[in-house]
Each structure stands twice: as structure tokens, then as C-alpha cells.
Design a protein around this motif. Structure first.
Motif, short mmCIF file in Angstrom:
data_model
loop_
_atom_site.label_atom_id
_atom_site.label_comp_id
_atom_site.label_asym_id
_atom_site.label_seq_id
_atom_site.Cartn_x
_atom_site.Cartn_y
_atom_site.Cartn_z
N LEU A 108 0.85 -1.19 0.00
CA LEU A 108 0.00 0.00 0.00
C LEU A 108 0.88 1.24 0.00
CD1 LEU A 108 -3.13 0.82 0.51
CD2 LEU A 108 -2.29 1.43 2.78
N ALA A 109 0.53 2.22 -0.83
CA ALA A 109 1.24 3.50 -0.84
C ALA A 109 0.20 4.60 -0.96
CB ALA A 109 2.23 3.57 -2.00
N THR A 110 -0.07 5.27 0.14
CA THR A 110 -1.18 6.21 0.21
C THR A 110 -0.75 7.57 0.73
OG1 THR A 110 -3.35 6.61 1.23
CG2 THR A 110 -1.79 5.29 2.48
N SER A 111 -1.51 8.59 0.35
CA SER A 111 -1.29 9.92 0.90
C SER A 111 -1.86 10.04 2.31
CB SER A 111 -1.93 10.98 0.01
OG SER A 111 -1.31 11.03 -1.25
N SER A 112 -2.75 9.13 2.67
CA SER A 112 -3.41 9.20 3.98
C SER A 112 -2.44 8.88 5.12
CB SER A 112 -4.59 8.23 4.04
OG SER A 112 -5.66 8.69 3.24
N SER A 113 -2.77 9.40 6.30
CA SER A 113 -1.95 9.17 7.48
C SER A 113 -2.18 7.75 8.01
CB SER A 113 -2.33 10.18 8.57
OG SER A 113 -3.66 9.92 9.02
N TRP A 127 -5.73 -6.37 6.84
CA TRP A 127 -4.35 -6.53 7.32
C TRP A 127 -3.63 -7.72 6.68
CZ3 TRP A 127 -2.42 -2.47 9.53
CH2 TRP A 127 -3.25 -1.62 10.29
N HIS A 128 -4.35 -8.81 6.42
CA HIS A 128 -3.68 -10.04 5.96
C HIS A 128 -3.29 -9.99 4.48
CE1 HIS A 128 -7.91 -10.59 4.92
NE2 HIS A 128 -7.56 -11.53 4.08
N TYR A 129 -3.71 -8.97 3.77
CA TYR A 129 -3.37 -8.89 2.35
C TYR A 129 -2.01 -8.26 2.09
CZ TYR A 129 -8.22 -10.01 1.00
OH TYR A 129 -9.43 -10.63 0.81
N PHE A 130 -1.60 -7.31 2.93
CA PHE A 130 -0.49 -6.43 2.58
C PHE A 130 0.79 -6.75 3.33
CE2 PHE A 130 -4.26 -4.16 1.26
CZ PHE A 130 -3.88 -3.66 0.02
N GLU A 131 1.86 -6.88 2.56
CA GLU A 131 3.19 -7.12 3.13
C GLU A 131 3.84 -5.81 3.58
OE1 GLU A 131 7.55 -8.62 1.47
OE2 GLU A 131 5.72 -9.24 0.43
N VAL A 132 3.60 -4.75 2.85
CA VAL A 132 4.20 -3.44 3.12
C VAL A 132 3.11 -2.38 3.11
CG1 VAL A 132 5.67 -1.63 2.15
CG2 VAL A 132 6.50 -3.98 2.27
N ILE A 133 3.16 -1.47 4.10
CA ILE A 133 2.21 -0.35 4.17
C ILE A 133 3.01 0.94 4.28
CG2 ILE A 133 0.40 0.75 5.55
CD1 ILE A 133 -0.43 -2.09 6.42
N SER A 134 2.79 1.84 3.34
CA SER A 134 3.54 3.11 3.33
C SER A 134 2.58 4.29 3.31
CB SER A 134 4.44 3.19 2.09
OG SER A 134 5.39 2.15 2.08
N SER A 135 2.89 5.28 4.13
CA SER A 135 2.13 6.54 4.15
C SER A 135 3.04 7.67 3.71
CB SER A 135 1.60 6.82 5.55
OG SER A 135 1.14 8.16 5.65
N ALA A 136 2.51 8.55 2.86
CA ALA A 136 3.28 9.72 2.43
C ALA A 136 3.57 10.65 3.61
CB ALA A 136 2.54 10.47 1.32
N ASP A 137 2.85 10.47 4.71
CA ASP A 137 3.13 11.25 5.92
C ASP A 137 4.56 11.04 6.41
OD1 ASP A 137 0.85 12.69 6.28
OD2 ASP A 137 0.22 11.71 8.13
N SER A 154 11.61 0.25 -1.94
CA SER A 154 12.75 -0.01 -1.07
C SER A 154 12.38 -1.00 0.04
CB SER A 154 13.24 1.31 -0.46
OG SER A 154 14.33 1.08 0.42
N LYS A 155 11.20 -0.83 0.63
CA LYS A 155 10.75 -1.75 1.68
C LYS A 155 10.53 -3.16 1.13
CE LYS A 155 8.27 1.86 4.25
NZ LYS A 155 6.92 2.35 4.64
N LEU A 156 10.13 -3.24 -0.13
CA LEU A 156 9.93 -4.54 -0.78
C LEU A 156 11.25 -5.14 -1.26
CD1 LEU A 156 6.81 -3.59 -2.94
CD2 LEU A 156 6.82 -5.37 -1.16
#
Length: 224
Positions: A108-113, A127-137, A154-156
């Protein structure tokens, strides 16, 4: 083209939350005797980070020294609306399940906090779908800057060429393009010129998934 990971935007791609963001801004600004409409919210703030949204309104209406307070009001309204009324975008569970079963890594790569991400993931059970969660915050710059997408790659531990992005907003599309990632656009105005250069453009997630299943455009190496 060998794709190993699919990176999803959140608002407007995973959850039908764009109207919540508009409502939250309208309600928060009303506390300062400022009236805006949904079209202004759509045009001026869609796809932006919360601090950038607050800055847009503070500059437009000369709201001095209230940016931080305005952010808190907007986030409180948004998370409350998501928790009470949040609904998944049509076809999102089928798409997530398909990509996961095919061996793609999901991010996930989102502008949301993170506060909004938590509200969405709790409401929709993601929660069980995503290996990496990224916030633009967490980045110095929000979309359309590519920072959040570059951080996600980079996280991947993957090169950008191995990542495919699914976006719905112009700023998100520009961010993914600037990061050097192939991008699929899913939105009602997908054929607008602002999305030219996308790998594919679709009116809905079911249409995107149908096209992917029917074609060999995506090749991947299954997770070991």
C-alpha cells in the motif's frame, strides 16, 4: 515485463472514501465560517496529504495559525465517517485475492496518514493482504512527488521496474510515473488525457481484473 509486486493506492481504489474526505473538509472549515463545496474539494485537494490539504485551505481563505488545528478536525471527521460508513470499492476483495493467489507481493502506498490507514484496515479487514504499508506522511513530500512509491519499492527490496501501481487520482498517477513504475488507472474519468501513458485505464476494478485475467500483459515470478 516481469512484475513481482502490486502497489495499491487506498482512497478511491480500496475504499470508497473520497466523499468522506470532502465531507470532512466541509465540516471542518465550517468551524471557521468558511464554505466550500465538493467540486472545490475534488479539484484542489484530491490525492493530497492532510498537511497539504490544510495548507491549501489556509492559503485560499487567509486562515492564519490554524493549519494544525484544521488537520486535526479533518482527520477526526474522516476517521469517524470511515468507521461508521466505510465501504470497499467494487471488486477490491476479488482483485486482492487474485493477485495474492497468483504470487504477487502486495503493498500500500497512500497519501493518507497512519490513523486513516488503521481506520480503513479495521473497517474492511485488510491486514492479511499487505506485506508493506507506506504513508506519504512519513516522507518529506507527498504525491505527486514519487517519494512514497520509491520508499515502498525499497521496503519490498525490489527495483521499480518490478512494481505495478494501481491509482485513481492525477497526483497519484504522476507520483507513480515519476517513480518509474508501470501504472494502471481505475477511475470513472480514466480516459482523460491526464492519464495518458498509463499501462491500462479502466472504469472499475472488476473491469481491470477481467482484463488482466484475459491477457498475458502481466508476467511475474511467484513468491518462493
Amino acid at each position: 515485463m516481469h512484475i513481482k509486486a502490486v502497489i495499491f493506492d487506498m482512497d478511491g481504489v480500496i475504499i470508497d472514501s473520497e466523499t468522506f474526505w470532502q465531507q470532512a473538509q466541509i465540516m471542518a472549515l465550517a468551524d471557521y465560517d468558511v464554505t466550500v463545496n465538493t467540486t472545490e474539494c475534488e479539484t484542489l485537494t484530491k490525492g493530497k496529504r492532510l498537511d497539504e490539504i490544510a495548507r491549501v485551505w489556509c492559503e485560499k481563505f487567509d486562515l492564519i495559525g490554524v493549519s494544525s488545528q484544521l488537520e486535526k478536525k479533518i482527520i477526526a471527521h474522516v476517521t469517524a465517517l470511515i468507521s461508521t460508513h466505510g465501504e470497499p470499492m467494487q471488486g477490491i476483495y476479488a482483485a486482492l485475492t487474485y493477485f495474492q493467489q497468483q504470487g504477487y507481493r502486495l503493498a500500500l502506498a497512500t497519501s493518507s496518514s497512519h490513523q486513516v490507514i488503521d481506520a480503513v484496515f479495521r473497517k474492511l479487514g485488510l491486514w492479511h493482504y499487505f506485506e508493506v504499508i507506506s504513508s506519504a506522511d512519513d516522507e518529506a513530500h507527498g504525491k505527486p512527488h514519487p517519494a512514497v512509491y520509491l520508499a515502498t519499492a525499497s521496503k519490498l527490496h525490489l527495483p521499480v521496474a518490478d512494481c505495478l501501481v494501481i491509482e485513481d487520482s492525477q497526483s497519484g498517477f504522476q507520483a507513480a510515473q515519476a517513480a518509474g513504475m508501470k501504472t494502471l488507472v481505475v477511475t470513472e474519468d480514466c480516459h482523460h488525457d491526464k492519464f495518458s501513458g498509463a499501462l491500462g485505464r479502466y472504469y472499475s476494478m472488476p473491469a481491470l481484473l477481467q482484463a488482466i485475467i484475459a491477457s498475458t500483459v502481466l508476467q511475474h515470478e511467484p513468491v518462493a
